[in-house]
Design a protein around this motif. Structure first.
Motif, PDB file in Angstrom:
ATOM      1  N   ASN A  30     -44.723-109.621 -51.255  1.00 19.12           N
ATOM      2  CA  ASN A  30     -46.155-109.790 -51.016  1.00 19.12           C
ATOM      3  C   ASN A  30     -46.551-109.269 -49.635  1.00 19.12           C
ATOM      4  OD1 ASN A  30     -46.649-110.902 -53.510  1.00 19.12           O
ATOM      5  ND2 ASN A  30     -46.416-113.010 -52.804  1.00 19.12           N
ATOM      6  N   THR A  31     -45.700-109.494 -48.645  1.00 19.74           N
ATOM      7  CA  THR A  31     -45.986-108.994 -47.295  1.00 19.74           C
ATOM      8  C   THR A  31     -46.026-107.471 -47.282  1.00 19.74           C
ATOM      9  OG1 THR A  31     -44.940-110.926 -46.305  1.00 19.74           O
ATOM     10  CG2 THR A  31     -45.192-108.996 -44.906  1.00 19.74           C
ATOM     11  N   MET A  32     -45.047-106.844 -47.914  1.00 19.43           N
ATOM     12  CA  MET A  32     -45.014-105.374 -47.965  1.00 19.43           C
ATOM     13  C   MET A  32     -46.229-104.817 -48.711  1.00 19.43           C
ATOM     14  SD  MET A  32     -42.619-104.359 -46.210  1.00 19.43           S
ATOM     15  CE  MET A  32     -41.382-105.235 -45.314  1.00 19.43           C
ATOM     16  N   ASP A  33     -46.621-105.484 -49.805  1.00 22.77           N
ATOM     17  CA  ASP A  33     -47.810-105.051 -50.547  1.00 22.77           C
ATOM     18  C   ASP A  33     -49.067-105.171 -49.675  1.00 22.77           C
ATOM     19  OD1 ASP A  33     -46.236-104.549 -52.732  1.00 22.77           O
ATOM     20  OD2 ASP A  33     -46.805-106.383 -53.814  1.00 22.77           O
ATOM     21  N   GLY A  34     -49.170-106.255 -48.928  1.00 19.40           N
ATOM     22  CA  GLY A  34     -50.317-106.443 -48.050  1.00 19.40           C
ATOM     23  C   GLY A  34     -50.385-105.405 -46.950  1.00 19.40           C
ATOM     24  N   LEU A  35     -49.232-105.088 -46.346  1.00 18.62           N
ATOM     25  CA  LEU A  35     -49.202-104.060 -45.297  1.00 18.62           C
ATOM     26  C   LEU A  35     -49.579-102.690 -45.866  1.00 18.62           C
ATOM     27  CD1 LEU A  35     -45.988-105.123 -43.345  1.00 18.62           C
ATOM     28  CD2 LEU A  35     -48.353-105.263 -42.557  1.00 18.62           C
TER      29      LEU A  35
END
Length: 98
Positions: A24-29
């Motif tokens: 989720n963090t990578m998708d948000g970035l």
């Protein structure tokens, strides 16, 4: 025996949760970058200041420490803004003969 099995199941769930958080963090970035946002601190020197620092460094008018003092930043900041694959230590200018 049952305690070990319970511990194994909880560790699997914890690992799954961590993988979801990372994904989720990578998708948000990636989404933020697609919208033109960049992370990290803002540069200490403006583009004009960085260009002037590069010019002063290339022409050997001032040392890195003098450039840093001019812009009131540490030397490491000046080195970070200088262009080039490897910024090498410059030899001193030979004294001008009159």
């Amino acid at each position: 025996m049952e305690g070990r099995a319970m511990f194994g199941m909880l560790s699997v769930l914890a690992e799954l949760q961590r993988e979801l958080i990372v994904a989720n963090t990578m998708d948000g970035l990636a989404s933020a970058r697609a919208r033109g946002r960049v992370g990290g601190r803002r540069p200490k020197l403006t583009a004009d200041q960085a260009a002037l620092a590069q010019q002063l460094y290339d022409t050997r008018d001032k040392t890195v420490q003098q450039i840093a003092d001019l812009f009131e930043v540490p030397r490491s900041t000046v080195y970070g803004h200088l262009k080039g694959d490897a910024v090498r230590r410059q030899p001193k200018k030979p004294p001008e003969r009159a």
